[in-house]
Write a protein that holds these residues in place. Sequence first.
Motif, PDB file in Angstrom:
ATOM      1  N   GLN A  99       0.855  -1.181   0.000  1.00 49.85           N
ATOM      2  CA  GLN A  99       0.000   0.000   0.000  1.00 49.85           C
ATOM      3  C   GLN A  99       0.895   1.236   0.000  1.00 49.85           C
ATOM      4  OE1 GLN A  99      -2.829   0.278   3.181  1.00 49.85           O
ATOM      5  NE2 GLN A  99      -3.541   2.287   2.539  1.00 49.85           N
ATOM      6  N   ASN A 100       0.710   2.090  -0.997  1.00 46.45           N
ATOM      7  CA  ASN A 100       1.498   3.315  -1.114  1.00 46.45           C
ATOM      8  C   ASN A 100       0.710   4.460  -0.477  1.00 46.45           C
ATOM      9  OD1 ASN A 100       3.088   5.453  -1.816  1.00 46.45           O
ATOM     10  ND2 ASN A 100       2.867   5.209  -4.024  1.00 46.45           N
ATOM     11  N   GLY A 101       1.023   4.774   0.760  1.00 48.78           N
ATOM     12  CA  GLY A 101       0.364   5.872   1.467  1.00 48.78           C
ATOM     13  C   GLY A 101       1.134   7.176   1.362  1.00 48.78           C
ATOM     14  N   THR A 102       2.150   7.211   0.488  1.00 50.11           N
ATOM     15  CA  THR A 102       2.967   8.415   0.335  1.00 50.11           C
ATOM     16  C   THR A 102       2.361   9.337  -0.712  1.00 50.11           C
ATOM     17  OG1 THR A 102       4.390   7.586  -1.449  1.00 50.11           O
ATOM     18  CG2 THR A 102       5.021   7.013   0.815  1.00 50.11           C
ATOM     19  N   LEU A 103       3.014  10.447  -0.930  1.00 49.55           N
ATOM     20  CA  LEU A 103       2.566  11.415  -1.932  1.00 49.55           C
ATOM     21  C   LEU A 103       3.327  11.263  -3.246  1.00 49.55           C
ATOM     22  CD1 LEU A 103       2.312  14.532   0.401  1.00 49.55           C
ATOM     23  CD2 LEU A 103       0.490  12.970  -0.301  1.00 49.55           C
ATOM     24  N   ILE A 104       4.082  10.147  -3.394  1.00 53.53           N
ATOM     25  CA  ILE A 104       4.905   9.916  -4.583  1.00 53.53           C
ATOM     26  C   ILE A 104       4.612   8.525  -5.137  1.00 53.53           C
ATOM     27  CG2 ILE A 104       7.262   9.817  -5.473  1.00 53.53           C
ATOM     28  CD1 ILE A 104       8.124  11.508  -3.089  1.00 53.53           C
ATOM     29  N   ASP A 105       4.484   8.413  -6.461  1.00 58.52           N
ATOM     30  CA  ASP A 105       4.280   7.117  -7.107  1.00 58.52           C
ATOM     31  C   ASP A 105       5.522   6.256  -6.936  1.00 58.52           C
ATOM     32  OD1 ASP A 105       1.925   8.288  -7.895  1.00 58.52           O
ATOM     33  OD2 ASP A 105       2.414   8.357 -10.023  1.00 58.52           O
ATOM     34  N   MET A 106       5.341   4.943  -7.021  1.00 55.77           N
ATOM     35  CA  MET A 106       6.467   4.037  -6.822  1.00 55.77           C
ATOM     36  C   MET A 106       6.453   2.908  -7.839  1.00 55.77           C
ATOM     37  SD  MET A 106       5.106   2.506  -3.152  1.00 55.77           S
ATOM     38  CE  MET A 106       6.447   1.450  -2.811  1.00 55.77           C
ATOM     39  N   ARG A 107       7.607   2.226  -7.959  1.00 60.50           N
ATOM     40  CA  ARG A 107       7.765   1.050  -8.809  1.00 60.50           C
ATOM     41  C   ARG A 107       8.129  -0.125  -7.913  1.00 60.50           C
ATOM     42  NH1 ARG A 107      11.492   4.490 -12.632  1.00 60.50           N
ATOM     43  NH2 ARG A 107       9.921   5.343 -14.029  1.00 60.50           N
ATOM     44  N   LEU A 108       7.447  -1.250  -8.106  1.00 59.82           N
ATOM     45  CA  LEU A 108       7.695  -2.464  -7.333  1.00 59.82           C
ATOM     46  C   LEU A 108       8.409  -3.476  -8.222  1.00 59.82           C
ATOM     47  CD1 LEU A 108       4.099  -2.692  -5.865  1.00 59.82           C
ATOM     48  CD2 LEU A 108       6.142  -1.930  -4.648  1.00 59.82           C
ATOM     49  N   TYR A 109       9.489  -4.074  -7.711  1.00 58.03           N
ATOM     50  CA  TYR A 109      10.306  -4.994  -8.495  1.00 58.03           C
ATOM     51  C   TYR A 109      10.338  -6.380  -7.857  1.00 58.03           C
ATOM     52  CZ  TYR A 109      12.244  -0.713 -10.517  1.00 58.03           C
ATOM     53  OH  TYR A 109      12.402   0.496 -11.132  1.00 58.03           O
ATOM     54  N   PRO A 110      10.337  -7.439  -8.671  1.00 54.28           N
ATOM     55  CA  PRO A 110      10.545  -8.782  -8.121  1.00 54.28           C
ATOM     56  C   PRO A 110      12.016  -9.051  -7.821  1.00 54.28           C
ATOM     57  CG  PRO A 110      10.096  -8.904 -10.479  1.00 54.28           C
ATOM     58  CD  PRO A 110       9.961  -7.466 -10.085  1.00 54.28           C
ATOM     59  N   ASP A 111      12.901  -8.177  -8.271  1.00 55.07           N
ATOM     60  CA  ASP A 111      14.343  -8.273  -8.068  1.00 55.07           C
ATOM     61  C   ASP A 111      14.752  -7.474  -6.832  1.00 55.07           C
ATOM     62  OD1 ASP A 111      17.092  -8.857  -9.471  1.00 55.07           O
ATOM     63  OD2 ASP A 111      17.155  -6.737  -8.889  1.00 55.07           O
ATOM     64  N   LYS A 112      15.741  -7.946  -6.063  1.00 52.20           N
ATOM     65  CA  LYS A 112      16.183  -7.249  -4.855  1.00 52.20           C
ATOM     66  C   LYS A 112      16.958  -5.964  -5.143  1.00 52.20           C
ATOM     67  CE  LYS A 112      16.379 -11.217  -1.802  1.00 52.20           C
ATOM     68  NZ  LYS A 112      17.211 -12.063  -0.960  1.00 52.20           N
ATOM     69  N   ALA A 113      17.424  -5.791  -6.396  1.00 52.41           N
ATOM     70  CA  ALA A 113      18.248  -4.627  -6.746  1.00 52.41           C
ATOM     71  C   ALA A 113      17.486  -3.594  -7.581  1.00 52.41           C
ATOM     72  CB  ALA A 113      19.483  -5.092  -7.507  1.00 52.41           C
ATOM     73  N   CYS A 114      16.172  -3.643  -7.573  1.00 56.95           N
ATOM     74  CA  CYS A 114      15.338  -2.683  -8.319  1.00 56.95           C
ATOM     75  C   CYS A 114      15.672  -2.677  -9.809  1.00 56.95           C
ATOM     76  CB  CYS A 114      15.477  -1.277  -7.742  1.00 56.95           C
ATOM     77  SG  CYS A 114      14.907  -1.130  -6.048  1.00 56.95           S
ATOM     78  N   LYS A 115      15.829  -3.855 -10.382  1.00 58.19           N
ATOM     79  CA  LYS A 115      16.142  -3.976 -11.807  1.00 58.19           C
ATOM     80  C   LYS A 115      15.106  -4.853 -12.488  1.00 58.19           C
ATOM     81  CE  LYS A 115      21.051  -3.330 -11.200  1.00 58.19           C
ATOM     82  NZ  LYS A 115      22.380  -3.894 -11.312  1.00 58.19           N
ATOM     83  N   GLY A 116      14.976  -4.650 -13.788  1.00 55.40           N
ATOM     84  CA  GLY A 116      14.087  -5.492 -14.580  1.00 55.40           C
ATOM     85  C   GLY A 116      12.673  -4.955 -14.624  1.00 55.40           C
ATOM     86  N   PRO A 117      11.734  -5.837 -14.966  1.00 55.13           N
ATOM     87  CA  PRO A 117      10.332  -5.408 -15.076  1.00 55.13           C
ATOM     88  C   PRO A 117       9.792  -4.957 -13.715  1.00 55.13           C
ATOM     89  CG  PRO A 117      10.500  -7.786 -15.248  1.00 55.13           C
ATOM     90  CD  PRO A 117      11.905  -7.256 -15.215  1.00 55.13           C
ATOM     91  N   PHE A 118       8.844  -4.046 -13.742  1.00 49.00           N
ATOM     92  CA  PHE A 118       8.294  -3.524 -12.490  1.00 49.00           C
ATOM     93  C   PHE A 118       6.790  -3.333 -12.605  1.00 49.00           C
ATOM     94  CE2 PHE A 118       9.621   0.120 -15.022  1.00 49.00           C
ATOM     95  CZ  PHE A 118       8.484   0.925 -15.006  1.00 49.00           C
ATOM     96  N   THR A 119       6.164  -3.182 -11.469  1.00 48.68           N
ATOM     97  CA  THR A 119       4.747  -2.837 -11.369  1.00 48.68           C
ATOM     98  C   THR A 119       4.670  -1.411 -10.863  1.00 48.68           C
ATOM     99  OG1 THR A 119       4.159  -5.116 -10.843  1.00 48.68           O
ATOM    100  CG2 THR A 119       2.554  -3.410 -10.236  1.00 48.68           C
ATOM    101  N   TYR A 120       3.894  -0.575 -11.562  1.00 42.73           N
ATOM    102  CA  TYR A 120       3.755   0.833 -11.185  1.00 42.73           C
ATOM    103  C   TYR A 120       2.624   0.956 -10.173  1.00 42.73           C
ATOM    104  CZ  TYR A 120       3.787   5.881 -11.912  1.00 42.73           C
ATOM    105  OH  TYR A 120       3.905   7.230 -11.744  1.00 42.73           O
ATOM    106  N   LEU A 121       2.894   1.622  -9.053  1.00 42.80           N
ATOM    107  CA  LEU A 121       1.880   1.813  -8.022  1.00 42.80           C
ATOM    108  C   LEU A 121       1.765   3.303  -7.717  1.00 42.80           C
ATOM    109  CD1 LEU A 121      -0.126   0.486  -6.080  1.00 42.80           C
ATOM    110  CD2 LEU A 121       1.736   0.260  -4.434  1.00 42.80           C
ATOM    111  N   ALA A 122       0.639   3.880  -8.097  1.00 43.20           N
ATOM    112  CA  ALA A 122       0.420   5.313  -7.891  1.00 43.20           C
ATOM    113  C   ALA A 122       0.184   5.617  -6.418  1.00 43.20           C
ATOM    114  CB  ALA A 122      -0.767   5.781  -8.720  1.00 43.20           C
ATOM    115  N   THR A 123       0.302   6.881  -6.093  1.00 43.55           N
ATOM    116  CA  THR A 123       0.126   7.340  -4.721  1.00 43.55           C
ATOM    117  C   THR A 123      -1.269   7.000  -4.196  1.00 43.55           C
ATOM    118  OG1 THR A 123       0.281   9.253  -3.265  1.00 43.55           O
ATOM    119  CG2 THR A 123      -0.527   9.677  -5.467  1.00 43.55           C
ATOM    120  N   THR A 124      -1.341   6.660  -2.937  1.00 44.38           N
ATOM    121  CA  THR A 124      -2.553   6.325  -2.176  1.00 44.38           C
ATOM    122  C   THR A 124      -3.263   5.057  -2.660  1.00 44.38           C
ATOM    123  OG1 THR A 124      -4.114   7.687  -3.437  1.00 44.38           O
ATOM    124  CG2 THR A 124      -2.943   8.770  -1.620  1.00 44.38           C
TER     125      THR A 124
END
Length: 143
Positions: A99-124
């Motif tokens: 859950q993104n409760g921040t005021l900034i959009d985020m990217r979620l990665y299946p990789d531990k180093a934030c590389k490769g394909p991601f899921t975009y999760l908008a704020t709130t």
Amino acid sequence: MTAATRSGARRRRLSAAAAAVLALALSTTACSSLGRTAVGPVMYESAAKTSEHATADVHVEEGEQSVAVEEGAGHLVIDDTSPSVKGCHKLVEGAKVVQNGTLIDMRLYPDKACKGPFTYLATTLQDQIAPGAGPWRSYTFVH
């Protein structure tokens, strides 16, 4: 003093005040990029059951607060309050719900180093992994 003299003095004072406000705005904007945080919490539910956790090892970076609470289903719910907008953040044991409760959009990665394909999760908003998919292991902020 004539009306023209008063009007000119008033314009100079207003111009000086406007210049001071502009200088203040520019200086605070330049300094704020040094240690900016995403205002609000990033909350996630771990993919592993608590019996699989050796310890609730929650990594806390400088200026951040994290709280891990065991839910009834045996999963940890972790709350990272105001994480830094910079860098790659690891999700403890992976996450199945974020859950993104921040005021900034985020990217979620299946990789531990934030590389490769991601899921975009908008704020709130909140998202969970698809059935059969692996957990998210890290995230970054879009800034």
